[in-house]
Design a protein around this motif. Structure first.
Motif: not given
Lengths: 458, 209
Positions: A242-247, A284-286, A281
């Motif tokens: 979930e975090v890696n996608q936006p990063l 989104r990650a935060s 993004n």
């Protein structure tokens, strides 16, 4: 007519008799039954006074006819009974006084106005006031400010006759300013002739119990948090994704811009689009991280109005990879809009998370059929939001009664606390959590929560 | 740009998909993107030019690894660069064994991805050249007469002209004629050359290596 003339027997004889009866001078009692001569002979009891000199001399004599004694015995008995009653009353009084004083529980009596009339030593010690100090105070004066309203409402219900007595867990403020938790049982004793109505209270110090309850609550909250952390640990891959996608999107967009910039080919419009994507993004990650942080925070429960559908979506996002990895199809049957409920976001998310993860795990052994997780939300006429999480797994079988028991688990690595914790969390929210079989197989976990008061009027 | 190498991106996350497209396009490559393996297979994009796949392992429907197998089953040969948000070792081993060029964990360095794409495209080019060569060889081989084929297969197995003549019951000179004609048709410069060609023809399965 002199009395003696009426007696057949001569005085001497009588005197002799009396002197035999009693050796001391003064009053004598008893004696022979004698006949009075000129009348119907009657049998009397003789009482006489002798003066003992050389010759004992009869100084006074009282004759009590025996039939007179008989006829007066009823009065005599009554008098006796009355005396006995008085004694009993005194004994009762003594007994109650002892019970009042020696009781291990606080006992108090207050005038209708609320002023204390009497208080036993336990009550005095509990509050640090003497009885006479208490007599200058009302029960409301020593009740903790926050508990006064509730107390007063119950008192009014007693006065209005809506109830015979009430029980309240409340805090008193002691003379030294500290608080003491007490359970008070209060009744209103109605007045009788000459006695004004009064309050009668039995008050038990429950501070220790309340402290234990508080400690238990803290332990339970900590346990719930540990359980959350455990569940999150199981979902680590999902969260990382979930975090890696936006990063990834951020990195790619930035790198692309740097490359174009190096070649002198970066056009403002391209840059603008890239930056917009980067910002979106990063946000989104935060948001994912904020969700996780909220989930593992140690803060006490904070209840506010919530949309359950929102929570369902968040938890499904959190478990996205878990669902994907286990090839579980998700079917949402969400009623929108849904009235809000009052609750702690994290705790309710935890309940949903437990139910969803359990559902996924229950289906992990299913190889032939479709793995389908259905999440439904709806509300009913009686003011509840209903949520159901159904799986097409192996079902609960005979264990249905035990699944909510702490440390009961069917999983190889399970702690067995998930459902037990979930149930207590839902119950803390004034709701219920239960399970039913799913058709044709699998299980359905339902919970219901009361709709927020404001939503009801909408 | 309608010619030149093509990179096919398959990722279900729109943000990641478009960012990949943007990044790859900066090195002058054509990019076509798809949200799932199924949409890729349904569209059956033409593979006339050197191309490669940049594939997310986690995809709705067919997973990346299943997609890789499906391509093999359909005889679609295309180098694959895997990207994943949560690479585990068994998964990457499986992917590499199935012939993946690279297995990158998100977020990755842009050079790593672009290098992997370069390698993948180079590999595809080599495959294509080999394919082309093999096709030519096959065409040349097809042009041989049955007798010429018979003779050269014996030549390749190490038999002398004399031995071949004896086995076929013909004159040694006839064998020499067949042999030189076959060499000529196959464009073989030497015997060693011919042996290599025949080996290539015999093991077309090696073309994918």
């Amino acid at each position: 007519m002199p009395l003696l003339a009426l007696i057949d027997d001569d005085t001497e004889k009588l005197t002799r008799y009396l002197s035999q009866c009693s050796r001391t001078s003064g009053r004598v009692r008893g004696g022979p039954r004698i006949r009075c001569s000129n009348h119907q002979p009657i049998i009397c009891k003789v009482f006489g006074g002798l003066l003992r000199e050389e010759q004992p001399r009869l100084v006074w004599l009282r004759l009590l006819p025996c039939n007179f004694v008989k006829s007066h015995s009823a009065t005599y008995d009554r008098r006796l009974t009355k005396a006995k009653e008085k004694r009993t009353l005194q004994q009762d009084e003594q007994r109650w006084r002892t019970a009042f004083e020696e009781s291990a529980i606080g006992i108090t009596q207050a005038a209708f106005s609320g002023h204390f009339l009497a208080a036993n030593s336990v009550f005095q010690n509990m509050l640090g006031y003497t009885e006479s100090e208490l007599q200058g105070l009302t029960f409301l004066d020593i009740t903790y400010e926050d508990d006064r309203q509730t107390n007063l409402e119950l008192v009014n219900e007693l006065i209005e006759g809506k109830r015979q007595h009430f029980e309240i867990d409340k805090r008193y403020r002691r003379k030294d300013g500290t608080l003491v938790w007490a359970r008070a049982n209060v009744s209103l004793v109605p007045g009788t002739d000459g006695v004004a109505p009064f309050w009668f209270g039995i008050v038990e110090d429950i501070t220790a119990r309340k402290q234990a309850e508080h400690a238990l609550q803290i332990t339970r909250a900590e346990l719930a948090r540990v359980s959350r952390l455990t569940t999150l640990g199981e979902l680590a891959a999902s969260i990382a994704h979930e975090v890696n996608q936006p990063l990834t999107a951020v990195t790619n967009n930035s790198n692309a811009c740097l490359r174009l910039l190096a070649n002198g080919k970066l056009e403002p419009e391209v840059l603008r689009q890239a930056l917009e994507e980067i910002v979106a993004n990063a946000v989104r990650a935060s948001a994912v991280i904020a969700r996780i942080r909220a989930f593992i925070r140690k803060a006490p429960a904070e209840k506010g109005e919530l949309d359950i559908n929102e929570l369902i979506e968040e938890v499904l996002a959190l478990t996205g990879h878990e669902l994907y990895k286990n090839r579980v199809q998700v079917e949402r049957q969400l009623t929108k809009p849904l009235p809000h409920v009052v609750g702690d976001r994290v705790q309710l998310q935890q309940v949903l998370l437990n139910l969803i993860v359990n559902g996924v795990e229950a289906m992990s052994t299913v190889t032939t059929e479709l793995r389908m997780l259905r999440v439904q939300s709806q509300f009913d006429e009686s003011g509840n939001v209903l949520v159901a999480v159904s799986d097409s797994g192996s079902g609960l079988g005979l264990e249905v009664d035990r699944i909510f028991t702490p440390f009961f688990t069917t999983k190889a690595h399970g702690m067995g606390m998930g459902l037990s914790i979930s149930r207590s969390l839902v119950e803390d929210h004034g709701g219920q959590l239960w399970a039913t079989p799913n058709a044709p197989h699998g299980a359905v976990f339902h919970f219901k929560l009361p709709i927020a008061a404001r939503s009801r009027h909408d | 740009m309608t010619s030149g190498p093509v990179v096919f991106v398959v990722d279900d996350d729109p943000a990641v998909r478009s960012s990949l497209k943007f990044l790859i396009s900066t090195v002058g490559l054509r990019v076509e993107s798809f949200e799932s393996a199924d949409t890729f297979l349904a569209k059956e994009p033409a593979l006339d030019e050197p191309s490669c796949l940049v594939l997310d392992v986690r995809l709705p429907g067919l997973s990346g690894l299943e997609f890789q197998r499906e391509l093999a089953a359909r005889n679609i040969r295309i180098p694959v660069v895997f990207v994943t948000g949560h690479g585990d070792i068994p998964m990457s081993v499986r992917a590499m064994k199935a012939g993946a060029v690279e297995f990158l964990t998100k977020p990755f360095r842009d050079e790593d991805l672009l290098d992997a794409i370069r390698i993948a495209l180079a590999r595809d080019r080599v495959w294509r050249e080999k394919d082309k060569e093999l096709t030519e060889l096959q065409q040349r081989f097809q042009s041989l007469t049955p007798r010429e084929r018979e003779v050269i297969s014996m030549v390749v197995s190490g038999m002398l002209n004399k031995q071949i003549a004896a086995q076929l019951g013909t004159a040694e000179n006839t064998v020499k004629v067949h042999r030189s004609r076959a060499m000529e048709k196959m464009c073989a410069q030497s015997l060693a050359d011919l042996v290599t060609m025949i080996q290539k023809l015999k093991s077309p399965s090696e073309k994918a290596s």
